[in-house]
Design a protein around this motif. Structure first.
Motif, PDB file in Angstrom:
ATOM      1  N   ILE A   1      70.747  59.810  27.895  1.00 33.71           N
ATOM      2  CA  ILE A   1      70.236  59.672  26.526  1.00 33.71           C
ATOM      3  C   ILE A   1      71.381  59.366  25.562  1.00 33.71           C
ATOM      4  O   ILE A   1      71.250  58.495  24.690  1.00 33.71           O
ATOM      5  CB  ILE A   1      69.462  60.939  26.095  1.00 33.71           C
ATOM      6  N   VAL A   2      72.510  60.033  25.722  1.00 33.89           N
ATOM      7  CA  VAL A   2      73.669  59.753  24.867  1.00 33.89           C
ATOM      8  C   VAL A   2      74.091  58.295  25.021  1.00 33.89           C
ATOM      9  O   VAL A   2      74.351  57.596  24.028  1.00 33.89           O
ATOM     10  CB  VAL A   2      74.836  60.718  25.185  1.00 33.89           C
ATOM     11  N   SER A   3      74.127  57.816  26.247  1.00 35.48           N
ATOM     12  CA  SER A   3      74.486  56.421  26.508  1.00 35.48           C
ATOM     13  C   SER A   3      73.518  55.458  25.816  1.00 35.48           C
ATOM     14  O   SER A   3      73.928  54.457  25.225  1.00 35.48           O
ATOM     15  CB  SER A   3      74.488  56.175  28.023  1.00 35.48           C
ATOM     16  N   MET A   4      72.222  55.784  25.881  1.00 35.81           N
ATOM     17  CA  MET A   4      71.216  54.937  25.218  1.00 35.81           C
ATOM     18  C   MET A   4      71.366  54.970  23.699  1.00 35.81           C
ATOM     19  O   MET A   4      71.197  53.946  23.035  1.00 35.81           O
ATOM     20  CB  MET A   4      69.807  55.382  25.609  1.00 35.81           C
ATOM     21  N   LEU A   5      71.687  56.128  23.150  1.00 39.18           N
ATOM     22  CA  LEU A   5      71.889  56.225  21.705  1.00 39.18           C
ATOM     23  C   LEU A   5      73.112  55.429  21.261  1.00 39.18           C
ATOM     24  O   LEU A   5      73.067  54.738  20.233  1.00 39.18           O
ATOM     25  CB  LEU A   5      72.021  57.694  21.289  1.00 39.18           C
ATOM     26  N   VAL A   6      74.186  55.511  22.026  1.00 44.43           N
ATOM     27  CA  VAL A   6      75.388  54.742  21.697  1.00 44.43           C
ATOM     28  C   VAL A   6      75.078  53.246  21.742  1.00 44.43           C
ATOM     29  O   VAL A   6      75.425  52.499  20.829  1.00 44.43           O
ATOM     30  CB  VAL A   6      76.559  55.102  22.637  1.00 44.43           C
ATOM     31  N   ALA A   7      74.388  52.799  22.791  1.00 45.59           N
ATOM     32  CA  ALA A   7      74.026  51.383  22.893  1.00 45.59           C
ATOM     33  C   ALA A   7      73.105  50.971  21.745  1.00 45.59           C
ATOM     34  O   ALA A   7      73.252  49.884  21.170  1.00 45.59           O
ATOM     35  CB  ALA A   7      73.353  51.113  24.235  1.00 45.59           C
ATOM     36  N   LEU A   8      72.179  51.848  21.391  1.00 49.56           N
ATOM     37  CA  LEU A   8      71.243  51.558  20.306  1.00 49.56           C
ATOM     38  C   LEU A   8      72.004  51.327  18.996  1.00 49.56           C
ATOM     39  O   LEU A   8      71.795  50.318  18.328  1.00 49.56           O
ATOM     40  CB  LEU A   8      70.261  52.716  20.164  1.00 49.56           C
ATOM     41  N   PHE A   9      72.890  52.261  18.656  1.00 46.78           N
ATOM     42  CA  PHE A   9      73.554  52.181  17.359  1.00 46.78           C
ATOM     43  C   PHE A   9      74.721  51.194  17.305  1.00 46.78           C
ATOM     44  O   PHE A   9      75.031  50.675  16.237  1.00 46.78           O
ATOM     45  CB  PHE A   9      74.018  53.576  16.906  1.00 46.78           C
ATOM     46  N   THR A  10      75.359  50.915  18.435  1.00 49.73           N
ATOM     47  CA  THR A  10      76.518  50.004  18.401  1.00 49.73           C
ATOM     48  C   THR A  10      76.166  48.556  18.722  1.00 49.73           C
ATOM     49  O   THR A  10      76.866  47.657  18.277  1.00 49.73           O
ATOM     50  CB  THR A  10      77.618  50.466  19.372  1.00 49.73           C
ATOM     51  N   VAL A  11      75.101  48.337  19.482  1.00 45.05           N
ATOM     52  CA  VAL A  11      74.799  46.973  19.927  1.00 45.05           C
ATOM     53  C   VAL A  11      73.436  46.490  19.440  1.00 45.05           C
ATOM     54  O   VAL A  11      73.324  45.416  18.850  1.00 45.05           O
ATOM     55  CB  VAL A  11      74.859  46.872  21.475  1.00 45.05           C
ATOM     56  N   HIS A  12      72.398  47.254  19.691  1.00 49.84           N
ATOM     57  CA  HIS A  12      71.037  46.740  19.547  1.00 49.84           C
ATOM     58  C   HIS A  12      70.405  46.913  18.167  1.00 49.84           C
ATOM     59  O   HIS A  12      69.493  46.157  17.821  1.00 49.84           O
ATOM     60  CB  HIS A  12      70.133  47.384  20.604  1.00 49.84           C
ATOM     61  N   LEU A  13      70.836  47.868  17.373  1.00 47.14           N
ATOM     62  CA  LEU A  13      70.196  48.165  16.091  1.00 47.14           C
ATOM     63  C   LEU A  13      70.158  46.937  15.175  1.00 47.14           C
ATOM     64  O   LEU A  13      69.139  46.650  14.557  1.00 47.14           O
ATOM     65  CB  LEU A  13      70.906  49.336  15.401  1.00 47.14           C
ATOM     66  N   ARG A  14      71.224  46.211  15.121  1.00 40.70           N
ATOM     67  CA  ARG A  14      71.316  45.054  14.229  1.00 40.70           C
ATOM     68  C   ARG A  14      70.352  43.925  14.606  1.00 40.70           C
ATOM     69  O   ARG A  14      70.094  43.030  13.815  1.00 40.70           O
ATOM     70  CB  ARG A  14      72.752  44.544  14.163  1.00 40.70           C
ATOM     71  N   ASN A  15      69.806  43.992  15.845  1.00 37.11           N
ATOM     72  CA  ASN A  15      68.908  42.935  16.307  1.00 37.11           C
ATOM     73  C   ASN A  15      67.435  43.249  16.062  1.00 37.11           C
ATOM     74  O   ASN A  15      66.567  42.495  16.468  1.00 37.11           O
ATOM     75  CB  ASN A  15      69.125  42.681  17.804  1.00 37.11           C
ATOM     76  N   GLY A  16      67.170  44.379  15.405  1.00 37.80           N
ATOM     77  CA  GLY A  16      65.791  44.740  15.109  1.00 37.80           C
ATOM     78  C   GLY A  16      65.131  45.496  16.248  1.00 37.80           C
ATOM     79  O   GLY A  16      65.747  45.792  17.264  1.00 37.80           O
ATOM     80  N   PHE A  17      63.857  45.780  16.066  1.00 38.66           N
ATOM     81  CA  PHE A  17      63.130  46.616  17.008  1.00 38.66           C
ATOM     82  C   PHE A  17      62.816  45.902  18.324  1.00 38.66           C
ATOM     83  O   PHE A  17      63.017  46.452  19.391  1.00 38.66           O
ATOM     84  CB  PHE A  17      61.828  47.090  16.357  1.00 38.66           C
ATOM     85  N   SER A  18      62.316  44.705  18.256  1.00 40.71           N
ATOM     86  CA  SER A  18      61.791  44.021  19.440  1.00 40.71           C
ATOM     87  C   SER A  18      62.843  43.818  20.517  1.00 40.71           C
ATOM     88  O   SER A  18      63.956  43.369  20.246  1.00 40.71           O
ATOM     89  CB  SER A  18      61.202  42.664  19.057  1.00 40.71           C
ATOM     90  N   SER A  19      62.460  44.142  21.752  1.00 40.28           N
ATOM     91  CA  SER A  19      63.402  43.946  22.861  1.00 40.28           C
ATOM     92  C   SER A  19      63.465  42.485  23.277  1.00 40.28           C
ATOM     93  O   SER A  19      64.368  42.087  23.997  1.00 40.28           O
ATOM     94  CB  SER A  19      62.993  44.813  24.059  1.00 40.28           C
ATOM     95  N   ILE A  20      62.500  41.690  22.825  1.00 38.91           N
ATOM     96  CA  ILE A  20      62.498  40.258  23.156  1.00 38.91           C
ATOM     97  C   ILE A  20      62.456  39.477  21.855  1.00 38.91           C
ATOM     98  O   ILE A  20      61.419  39.407  21.189  1.00 38.91           O
ATOM     99  CB  ILE A  20      61.289  39.882  24.043  1.00 38.91           C
ATOM    100  N   ASN A  21      63.580  38.926  21.486  1.00 38.28           N
ATOM    101  CA  ASN A  21      63.667  38.138  20.265  1.00 38.28           C
ATOM    102  C   ASN A  21      63.678  36.661  20.625  1.00 38.28           C
ATOM    103  O   ASN A  21      64.690  36.121  21.082  1.00 38.28           O
ATOM    104  CB  ASN A  21      64.940  38.496  19.490  1.00 38.28           C
ATOM    105  N   THR A  22      62.544  36.004  20.444  1.00 34.00           N
ATOM    106  CA  THR A  22      62.442  34.578  20.721  1.00 34.00           C
ATOM    107  C   THR A  22      63.037  33.834  19.542  1.00 34.00           C
ATOM    108  O   THR A  22      62.607  34.004  18.407  1.00 34.00           O
ATOM    109  CB  THR A  22      60.968  34.175  20.925  1.00 34.00           C
ATOM    110  N   ILE A  23      64.038  32.997  19.833  1.00 30.74           N
ATOM    111  CA  ILE A  23      64.710  32.272  18.747  1.00 30.74           C
ATOM    112  C   ILE A  23      64.476  30.766  18.822  1.00 30.74           C
ATOM    113  O   ILE A  23      64.938  30.033  17.970  1.00 30.74           O
ATOM    114  CB  ILE A  23      66.221  32.577  18.721  1.00 30.74           C
ATOM    115  N   GLY A  24      63.774  30.331  19.826  1.00 31.19           N
ATOM    116  CA  GLY A  24      63.498  28.911  19.925  1.00 31.19           C
ATOM    117  C   GLY A  24      62.706  28.580  21.182  1.00 31.19           C
ATOM    118  O   GLY A  24      62.423  29.445  22.006  1.00 31.19           O
TER     119      GLY A  24
END
Length: 166
Positions: A86-109
């Motif tokens: 859980i700590v590992s997931m929280l670190v990844a959430l706040f350092t990498v993924h948070l800025r990309n928004g909620f969706s795990s699949i961001n279609t950009i094109g």
């Protein structure tokens, strides 16, 4: 009492088994991907994020995901293994993924070969955290090493062995 209601405790006893399997396999696959690419490559990413001792941290996270995922998969020390996962997931959430928004699949094109995906959001991190919390809080599940070791509370052991929870 209808048969649907009378079967409910037995179904409930087995309900977390698929969750344990998916979470365990998910962590193992992510850890093996880091292992196969070499933890040094993951360490470069960690270094760019400003993580201290990036190579040591990369090895630690890689091994945590493999060993912790295996522990969850077989149901061994799940509550204990869940804490660093859980700590590992929280670190990844706040350092990498948070800025990309909620969706795990961001279609950009869209390309002629199919959709083009951007960086993943934090949805998957939250799902892993929720699943780990559910597994840790419910105690040993069926077909788990924790159940076979007898780590269930004394008053529930007989019920869990018969596949029935209170």
């Amino acid at each position: 009492m209808s048969s649907k209601l009378s079967n409910r405790p037995i179904r409930a006893a087995w309900a977390l088994l698929p969750l344990r399997g998916v979470i365990g396999i998910g962590f193992i696959v992510h850890g093996l991907a880091k292992w196969n690419r070499g933890p040094a490559g993951f360490a470069k990413l960690l270094g760019q994020l400003g993580v201290p001792a990036p190579l040591g941290t990369a090895w630690m996270v890689t091994l945590l995901e493999i060993v912790g995922g295996a522990a969850v998969l077989v149901g061994a020390f799940v509550a204990l293994a869940s804490i660093p996962l859980i700590v590992s997931m929280l670190v990844a959430l706040f350092t990498v993924h948070l800025r990309n928004g909620f969706s795990s699949i961001n279609t950009i094109g869209l390309t002629p070969t199919g959709p083009l995906f951007g960086p993943p959001g934090y949805e998957i991190n939250l799902l892993y955290i929720a699943g780990l919390l559910a597994l840790a809080m419910t105690g040993p599940t069926v077909l788990s090493i924790d159940q076979w070791r007898g780590t269930a509370p004394r008053r529930q052991r007989g019920q869990e062995q018969s596949g029935v929870f209170p």
